[in-house]
Design an enzyme around this catalytic site. Sequence first.
Site, PDB file in Angstrom:
ATOM      1  N   ASN A   8       1.247  -0.914  -0.647  1.00  0.00           N
ATOM      2  CA  ASN A   8       0.379   0.236  -0.232  1.00  0.00           C
ATOM      3  C   ASN A   8       1.034   1.267  -0.184  1.00  0.00           C
ATOM      4  O   ASN A   8       1.823   1.732   1.258  1.00  0.00           O
ATOM      5  CB  ASN A   8      -1.072   0.129   1.645  1.00  0.00           C
ATOM      6  CG  ASN A   8      -1.137   1.099   1.236  1.00  0.00           C
ATOM      7  OD1 ASN A   8      -2.444   1.959   0.351  1.00  0.00           O
ATOM      8  ND2 ASN A   8      -2.660   1.825   2.712  1.00  0.00           N
ATOM      9  N   TRP A   9       0.819   1.462  -1.217  1.00  0.00           N
ATOM     10  CA  TRP A   9       1.982   2.860  -1.361  1.00  0.00           C
ATOM     11  C   TRP A   9       1.381   3.858  -1.201  1.00  0.00           C
ATOM     12  O   TRP A   9       1.906   4.947  -0.835  1.00  0.00           O
ATOM     13  CB  TRP A   9       2.568   3.203  -2.790  1.00  0.00           C
ATOM     14  CG  TRP A   9       2.934   1.515  -3.613  1.00  0.00           C
ATOM     15  CD1 TRP A   9       3.647   0.623  -2.778  1.00  0.00           C
ATOM     16  CD2 TRP A   9       3.662   2.367  -5.122  1.00  0.00           C
ATOM     17  NE1 TRP A   9       4.181   0.060  -3.955  1.00  0.00           N
ATOM     18  CE2 TRP A   9       3.770   1.363  -5.740  1.00  0.00           C
ATOM     19  CE3 TRP A   9       3.783   3.226  -5.730  1.00  0.00           C
ATOM     20  CZ2 TRP A   9       4.934   1.216  -6.327  1.00  0.00           C
ATOM     21  CZ3 TRP A   9       4.464   3.001  -6.955  1.00  0.00           C
ATOM     22  CH2 TRP A   9       4.718   1.878  -7.578  1.00  0.00           C
ATOM     23  N   LYS A  10       0.381   3.849   0.393  1.00  0.00           N
ATOM     24  CA  LYS A  10      -0.559   5.610   0.862  1.00  0.00           C
ATOM     25  C   LYS A  10       0.037   6.526  -0.318  1.00  0.00           C
ATOM     26  O   LYS A  10      -0.279   6.299  -1.594  1.00  0.00           O
ATOM     27  CB  LYS A  10      -0.238   5.568   1.821  1.00  0.00           C
ATOM     28  CG  LYS A  10      -0.494   4.251   3.059  1.00  0.00           C
ATOM     29  CD  LYS A  10       0.334   4.512   4.261  1.00  0.00           C
ATOM     30  CE  LYS A  10      -0.155   3.359   4.839  1.00  0.00           C
ATOM     31  NZ  LYS A  10      -0.371   3.074   5.763  1.00  0.00           N
ATOM     32  N   HIS A  98      -9.523   0.995   4.698  1.00  0.00           N
ATOM     33  CA  HIS A  98      -8.863   1.456   5.624  1.00  0.00           C
ATOM     34  C   HIS A  98      -8.069   2.143   6.467  1.00  0.00           C
ATOM     35  O   HIS A  98      -9.180   3.222   6.147  1.00  0.00           O
ATOM     36  CB  HIS A  98      -6.984   2.462   4.881  1.00  0.00           C
ATOM     37  CG  HIS A  98      -5.754   1.799   4.640  1.00  0.00           C
ATOM     38  ND1 HIS A  98      -5.314   3.164   6.164  1.00  0.00           N
ATOM     39  CD2 HIS A  98      -4.565   1.242   4.811  1.00  0.00           C
ATOM     40  CE1 HIS A  98      -4.017   2.722   6.397  1.00  0.00           C
ATOM     41  NE2 HIS A  98      -3.916   1.577   5.924  1.00  0.00           N
ATOM     42  N   GLU A 100      -6.942   5.029   7.726  1.00  0.00           N
ATOM     43  CA  GLU A 100      -6.319   6.285   7.371  1.00  0.00           C
ATOM     44  C   GLU A 100      -7.808   7.197   7.442  1.00  0.00           C
ATOM     45  O   GLU A 100      -8.115   8.117   7.042  1.00  0.00           O
ATOM     46  CB  GLU A 100      -5.102   6.403   6.579  1.00  0.00           C
ATOM     47  CG  GLU A 100      -4.142   6.451   7.319  1.00  0.00           C
ATOM     48  CD  GLU A 100      -2.855   5.074   6.833  1.00  0.00           C
ATOM     49  OE1 GLU A 100      -2.933   5.744   5.159  1.00  0.00           O
ATOM     50  OE2 GLU A 100      -1.880   4.574   7.588  1.00  0.00           O
ATOM     51  N   GLU A 169      -5.426  -5.024  10.667  1.00  0.00           N
ATOM     52  CA  GLU A 169      -4.640  -3.580  10.962  1.00  0.00           C
ATOM     53  C   GLU A 169      -4.828  -2.780  12.006  1.00  0.00           C
ATOM     54  O   GLU A 169      -5.410  -2.018  12.378  1.00  0.00           O
ATOM     55  CB  GLU A 169      -4.353  -2.777   9.686  1.00  0.00           C
ATOM     56  CG  GLU A 169      -3.801  -3.216   7.982  1.00  0.00           C
ATOM     57  CD  GLU A 169      -3.227  -2.641   7.224  1.00  0.00           C
ATOM     58  OE1 GLU A 169      -2.525  -2.414   6.729  1.00  0.00           O
ATOM     59  OE2 GLU A 169      -4.084  -1.188   6.455  1.00  0.00           O
ATOM     60  N   GLY A 175       2.889   2.445  10.422  1.00  0.00           N
ATOM     61  CA  GLY A 175       3.378   2.900  10.393  1.00  0.00           C
ATOM     62  C   GLY A 175       4.036   3.627  12.194  1.00  0.00           C
ATOM     63  O   GLY A 175       4.967   4.567  11.953  1.00  0.00           O
ATOM     64  N   SER A 213       3.147  -1.894   9.892  1.00  0.00           N
ATOM     65  CA  SER A 213       4.690  -2.387  10.562  1.00  0.00           C
ATOM     66  C   SER A 213       5.651  -3.579  10.269  1.00  0.00           C
ATOM     67  O   SER A 213       6.469  -4.406  10.809  1.00  0.00           O
ATOM     68  CB  SER A 213       5.131  -1.903  11.824  1.00  0.00           C
ATOM     69  OG  SER A 213       5.105  -0.566  12.251  1.00  0.00           O
ATOM     70  N   GLY A 234       2.047  -0.815   4.407  1.00  0.00           N
ATOM     71  CA  GLY A 234       2.830   0.567   4.113  1.00  0.00           C
ATOM     72  C   GLY A 234       4.437   1.148   3.549  1.00  0.00           C
ATOM     73  O   GLY A 234       5.016   0.166   2.304  1.00  0.00           O
ATOM     74  N   GLY A 235       5.320   1.394   4.643  1.00  0.00           N
ATOM     75  CA  GLY A 235       6.246   1.645   4.582  1.00  0.00           C
ATOM     76  C   GLY A 235       7.279   0.884   3.744  1.00  0.00           C
ATOM     77  O   GLY A 235       7.756   1.183   2.849  1.00  0.00           O
TER      78      GLY A 235
HETATM   79  P1  13P Z   1       3.054   0.713   7.730  1.00  0.00           P
HETATM   80  O1  13P Z   1       3.224  -1.063   7.604  1.00  0.00           O
HETATM   81  O2  13P Z   1       3.495   1.296   7.268  1.00  0.00           O
HETATM   82  O3  13P Z   1       3.463   0.575   9.597  1.00  0.00           O
HETATM   83  O4  13P Z   1       1.478   0.480   6.476  1.00  0.00           O
HETATM   84  C1  13P Z   1       1.095  -0.634   7.683  1.00  0.00           C
HETATM   85  C2  13P Z   1      -0.490  -0.110   6.170  1.00  0.00           C
HETATM   86  O5  13P Z   1      -1.191   0.504   7.155  1.00  0.00           O
HETATM   87  C3  13P Z   1      -0.850  -1.109   5.092  1.00  0.00           C
HETATM   88  O6  13P Z   1      -2.412  -0.784   4.577  1.00  0.00           O
END
Ligand code: 13P
Length: 251
Positions: A8-10, A98, A100, A169, A175, A213, A234-235
Amino acid sequence: MKKLIAGNWKMNGSLAANEELLAALAKGLEQRPSCEVAVCVPAPYLMQIQTLKSKSPALAAVAVGGQDVSGHAAGAYTGEVSAAMLKELNCRFVIVGHSERRQYHAETDALVADKTKAALAEGITPIVCVGETLAERDAGRTEEVVKRQLAAVIHTNGHCISEVVVAYEPVWAIGTGKTASPEDAQAVHAVLRAQLKAATDQSGRIKILYGGSMNAANAAALLAQPDINGGLIGGASLKAADFLKIIAAAN
Ligand code: 13P
Protein backbone atom coordinates in the site's frame (compact mmCIF):
# COMPACT_ATOMS: atom_id res chain seq x y z
CA MET A 1 -3.69 -21.27 -0.15
CA LYS A 2 -1.24 -18.93 -1.88
CA LYS A 3 -0.14 -16.04 0.28
CA LEU A 4 -0.76 -12.48 -0.90
CA ILE A 5 1.81 -9.74 -0.33
CA ALA A 6 0.22 -6.40 -1.14
CA GLY A 7 2.00 -3.06 -0.99
CA ASN A 8 0.00 0.00 0.00
CA TRP A 9 1.98 2.96 -1.27
CA LYS A 10 -0.43 5.38 0.42
CA MET A 11 0.07 8.99 -0.77
CA ASN A 12 3.64 8.47 -1.89
CA GLY A 13 5.43 8.31 -5.19
CA SER A 14 6.14 10.32 -8.30
CA LEU A 15 6.46 9.35 -11.94
CA ALA A 16 10.22 9.08 -11.55
CA ALA A 17 10.19 7.31 -8.18
CA ASN A 18 7.56 4.80 -9.34
CA GLU A 19 9.60 3.92 -12.38
CA GLU A 20 12.68 3.35 -10.24
CA LEU A 21 10.79 1.24 -7.71
CA LEU A 22 9.18 -0.96 -10.37
CA ALA A 23 12.49 -1.44 -12.19
CA ALA A 24 14.04 -2.67 -8.93
CA LEU A 25 11.05 -4.95 -8.25
CA ALA A 26 11.26 -6.35 -11.79
CA LYS A 27 14.89 -7.23 -11.22
CA GLY A 28 14.05 -9.05 -8.00
CA LEU A 29 11.08 -10.86 -9.50
CA GLU A 30 12.78 -12.37 -12.53
CA GLN A 31 12.22 -15.68 -10.83
CA ARG A 32 8.43 -15.74 -10.52
CA PRO A 33 7.34 -15.74 -6.87
CA SER A 34 5.09 -18.52 -5.65
CA CYS A 35 3.00 -16.08 -3.64
CA GLU A 36 0.67 -13.46 -5.11
CA VAL A 37 2.05 -9.92 -5.22
CA ALA A 38 0.17 -6.64 -5.63
CA VAL A 39 0.85 -2.94 -5.42
CA CYS A 40 -1.95 -0.56 -4.48
CA VAL A 41 -0.99 2.81 -5.86
CA PRO A 42 -2.42 6.34 -5.94
CA ALA A 43 -5.11 6.60 -8.64
CA PRO A 44 -3.19 9.08 -10.84
CA TYR A 45 -0.42 6.50 -11.26
CA LEU A 46 -2.53 3.47 -12.20
CA MET A 47 -2.04 4.06 -15.92
CA GLN A 48 1.70 4.55 -15.53
CA ILE A 49 2.04 1.34 -13.53
CA GLN A 50 0.07 -0.63 -16.14
CA THR A 51 2.27 0.79 -18.90
CA LEU A 52 5.46 -0.14 -17.02
CA LYS A 53 4.02 -3.61 -16.38
CA SER A 54 3.29 -4.14 -20.06
CA LYS A 55 6.96 -3.53 -20.85
CA SER A 56 8.39 -5.94 -18.29
CA PRO A 57 7.65 -9.69 -18.27
CA ALA A 58 8.94 -9.95 -14.68
CA LEU A 59 6.20 -7.56 -13.56
CA ALA A 60 3.45 -9.77 -14.99
CA ALA A 61 3.37 -11.41 -11.57
CA VAL A 62 2.49 -8.10 -9.90
CA ALA A 63 -1.21 -7.27 -9.72
CA VAL A 64 -2.30 -3.66 -9.48
CA GLY A 65 -4.80 -2.20 -7.04
CA GLY A 66 -6.40 1.06 -6.01
CA GLN A 67 -6.39 2.44 -2.48
CA ASP A 68 -10.03 3.52 -2.26
CA VAL A 69 -13.21 3.38 -4.32
CA SER A 70 -16.50 5.24 -4.32
CA GLY A 71 -19.58 3.52 -2.98
CA HIS A 72 -21.49 5.09 -5.89
CA ALA A 73 -21.46 3.74 -9.42
CA ALA A 74 -21.17 7.09 -11.25
CA GLY A 75 -22.35 10.70 -11.19
CA ALA A 76 -21.88 13.96 -9.35
CA TYR A 77 -19.35 12.89 -6.72
CA THR A 78 -16.43 15.24 -7.24
CA GLY A 79 -13.07 13.73 -6.47
CA GLU A 80 -14.28 10.15 -6.24
CA VAL A 81 -13.07 7.23 -8.34
CA SER A 82 -15.58 4.54 -9.34
CA ALA A 83 -15.05 0.80 -9.39
CA ALA A 84 -15.75 0.81 -13.14
CA MET A 85 -12.86 3.25 -13.64
CA LEU A 86 -10.53 1.03 -11.60
CA LYS A 87 -11.71 -1.94 -13.64
CA GLU A 88 -10.92 -0.13 -16.88
CA LEU A 89 -7.40 0.37 -15.57
CA ASN A 90 -7.10 -3.37 -14.91
CA CYS A 91 -7.16 -3.21 -11.13
CA ARG A 92 -7.39 -6.63 -9.53
CA PHE A 93 -7.69 -5.22 -6.03
CA VAL A 94 -8.83 -2.17 -4.16
CA ILE A 95 -8.26 -1.36 -0.51
CA VAL A 96 -11.45 -0.38 1.33
CA GLY A 97 -11.93 0.88 4.86
CA HIS A 98 -8.27 1.54 5.58
CA SER A 99 -7.99 3.03 9.06
CA GLU A 100 -6.59 6.23 7.55
CA ARG A 101 -9.86 6.59 5.58
CA ARG A 102 -11.91 5.74 8.67
CA GLN A 103 -9.92 8.17 10.84
CA TYR A 104 -9.27 11.16 8.58
CA HIS A 105 -12.24 10.87 6.23
CA ALA A 106 -14.88 9.74 8.69
CA GLU A 107 -15.68 6.55 6.81
CA THR A 108 -18.31 4.53 8.64
CA ASP A 109 -18.75 0.76 8.74
CA ALA A 110 -21.79 1.21 6.46
CA LEU A 111 -19.83 3.20 3.89
CA VAL A 112 -17.03 0.63 3.91
CA ALA A 113 -19.65 -2.06 3.28
CA ASP A 114 -21.05 -0.08 0.32
CA LYS A 115 -17.55 0.40 -1.13
CA THR A 116 -16.94 -3.33 -0.81
CA LYS A 117 -20.16 -3.97 -2.71
CA ALA A 118 -19.25 -1.47 -5.44
CA ALA A 119 -15.88 -3.18 -5.97
CA LEU A 120 -17.39 -6.67 -6.05
CA ALA A 121 -19.98 -5.53 -8.59
CA GLU A 122 -17.10 -4.80 -10.98
CA GLY A 123 -15.25 -8.00 -10.21
CA ILE A 124 -12.51 -6.23 -8.28
CA THR A 125 -11.33 -7.93 -5.09
CA PRO A 126 -11.77 -5.56 -2.16
CA ILE A 127 -9.13 -5.74 0.56
CA VAL A 128 -11.33 -4.89 3.54
CA CYS A 129 -9.36 -3.40 6.43
CA VAL A 130 -10.36 -3.78 10.05
CA GLY A 131 -8.46 -2.98 13.22
CA GLU A 132 -8.64 -1.47 16.66
CA THR A 133 -7.07 1.72 17.98
CA LEU A 134 -4.68 1.69 20.95
CA ALA A 135 -7.43 3.00 23.25
CA GLU A 136 -9.75 0.23 22.12
CA ARG A 137 -7.05 -2.37 22.62
CA ASP A 138 -6.20 -1.06 26.08
CA ALA A 139 -9.88 -1.22 26.96
CA GLY A 140 -9.96 -4.89 25.94
CA ARG A 141 -12.28 -4.14 23.03
CA THR A 142 -10.20 -5.50 20.12
CA GLU A 143 -12.47 -8.43 19.34
CA GLU A 144 -15.65 -6.42 19.61
CA VAL A 145 -14.33 -3.69 17.29
CA VAL A 146 -12.99 -5.91 14.50
CA LYS A 147 -16.10 -8.08 14.61
CA ARG A 148 -18.35 -5.04 14.33
CA GLN A 149 -16.35 -3.71 11.36
CA LEU A 150 -16.42 -7.05 9.56
CA ALA A 151 -20.09 -7.71 10.41
CA ALA A 152 -21.17 -4.62 8.48
CA VAL A 153 -19.39 -5.86 5.37
CA ILE A 154 -20.78 -9.38 5.74
CA HIS A 155 -24.30 -8.03 6.27
CA THR A 156 -24.25 -5.90 3.11
CA ASN A 157 -22.48 -8.39 0.85
CA GLY A 158 -24.16 -11.69 1.70
CA HIS A 159 -22.75 -14.76 0.00
CA CYS A 160 -20.32 -12.60 -2.05
CA ILE A 161 -18.28 -12.28 1.13
CA SER A 162 -16.20 -15.26 0.03
CA GLU A 163 -14.76 -13.02 -2.74
CA VAL A 164 -13.13 -10.49 -0.41
CA VAL A 165 -9.70 -10.32 1.16
CA VAL A 166 -9.68 -9.15 4.78
CA ALA A 167 -6.76 -7.23 6.28
CA TYR A 168 -6.31 -7.02 10.04
CA GLU A 169 -4.44 -3.79 10.67
CA PRO A 170 -4.20 -2.76 14.32
CA VAL A 171 -4.19 1.05 14.09
CA TRP A 172 -1.51 1.37 16.78
CA ALA A 173 0.86 -0.74 14.67
CA ILE A 174 0.54 1.29 11.47
CA GLY A 175 3.62 3.32 10.64
CA THR A 176 4.79 3.13 14.26
CA GLY A 177 7.36 0.35 14.07
CA LYS A 178 5.26 -1.52 16.65
CA THR A 179 3.97 -4.85 15.39
CA ALA A 180 1.43 -7.18 16.91
CA SER A 181 3.26 -10.28 18.07
CA PRO A 182 2.66 -13.23 15.75
CA GLU A 183 0.59 -14.88 18.51
CA ASP A 184 -1.54 -11.77 19.18
CA ALA A 185 -2.12 -11.25 15.47
CA GLN A 186 -3.00 -14.92 14.99
CA ALA A 187 -5.54 -14.72 17.82
CA VAL A 188 -7.38 -11.88 16.08
CA HIS A 189 -7.12 -13.61 12.71
CA ALA A 190 -8.71 -16.71 14.26
CA VAL A 191 -11.61 -14.59 15.51
CA LEU A 192 -12.10 -13.14 12.02
CA ARG A 193 -11.82 -16.60 10.45
CA ALA A 194 -14.53 -17.92 12.77
CA GLN A 195 -16.79 -14.99 11.92
CA LEU A 196 -16.30 -15.62 8.19
CA LYS A 197 -16.94 -19.33 8.70
CA ALA A 198 -20.28 -18.55 10.27
CA ALA A 199 -21.14 -16.38 7.24
CA THR A 200 -20.14 -18.66 4.36
CA ASP A 201 -19.16 -22.26 3.78
CA GLN A 202 -16.48 -20.86 1.41
CA SER A 203 -14.58 -19.17 4.25
CA GLY A 204 -11.56 -21.40 3.75
CA ARG A 205 -10.63 -19.52 0.58
CA ILE A 206 -10.75 -16.05 2.13
CA LYS A 207 -7.30 -14.59 2.67
CA ILE A 208 -6.77 -12.68 5.90
CA LEU A 209 -3.73 -10.40 5.67
CA TYR A 210 -1.84 -8.78 8.53
CA GLY A 211 -0.80 -5.15 8.23
CA GLY A 212 1.02 -2.79 10.59
CA SER A 213 4.78 -2.31 10.50
CA MET A 214 5.36 -5.59 8.70
CA ASN A 215 8.94 -5.57 7.50
CA ALA A 216 11.76 -7.72 6.21
CA ALA A 217 12.72 -8.76 9.74
CA ASN A 218 9.34 -9.73 11.17
CA ALA A 219 7.47 -10.98 8.09
CA ALA A 220 8.47 -14.65 8.28
CA ALA A 221 7.25 -15.12 11.86
CA LEU A 222 3.94 -13.40 11.15
CA LEU A 223 3.41 -15.29 7.89
CA ALA A 224 4.07 -18.61 9.65
CA GLN A 225 0.83 -18.28 11.63
CA PRO A 226 -1.95 -20.57 10.39
CA ASP A 227 -4.53 -17.84 9.78
CA ILE A 228 -2.17 -15.17 8.44
CA ASN A 229 -2.44 -15.53 4.68
CA GLY A 230 -0.31 -12.59 3.65
CA GLY A 231 0.55 -9.00 4.40
CA LEU A 232 -0.59 -5.49 3.61
CA ILE A 233 2.58 -3.47 3.70
CA GLY A 234 2.92 0.29 3.89
CA GLY A 235 6.36 1.82 4.47
CA ALA A 236 8.37 -1.28 3.56
CA SER A 237 6.59 -1.56 0.18
CA LEU A 238 8.26 1.68 -0.93
CA LYS A 239 11.71 0.14 -0.66
CA ALA A 240 12.23 -2.56 -3.28
CA ALA A 241 14.81 -4.49 -1.25
CA ASP A 242 12.51 -4.68 1.78
CA PHE A 243 9.42 -5.52 -0.21
CA LEU A 244 11.29 -8.28 -2.05
CA LYS A 245 12.47 -9.74 1.25
CA ILE A 246 8.87 -9.89 2.49
CA ILE A 247 7.84 -11.58 -0.77
CA ALA A 248 10.67 -14.07 -0.27
CA ALA A 249 9.45 -14.75 3.28
CA ALA A 250 6.02 -15.61 1.86
CA ASN A 251 7.36 -17.93 -0.82
P1 13P B 1 3.02 0.34 7.62
O1 13P B 1 3.50 -0.96 7.02
O2 13P B 1 3.75 1.54 7.13
O3 13P B 1 2.91 0.25 9.10
O4 13P B 1 1.51 0.52 7.07
C1 13P B 1 0.63 -0.52 7.17
C2 13P B 1 -0.59 -0.17 6.42
O5 13P B 1 -1.33 0.71 6.80
C3 13P B 1 -0.85 -0.89 5.16
O6 13P B 1 -2.12 -0.60 4.67
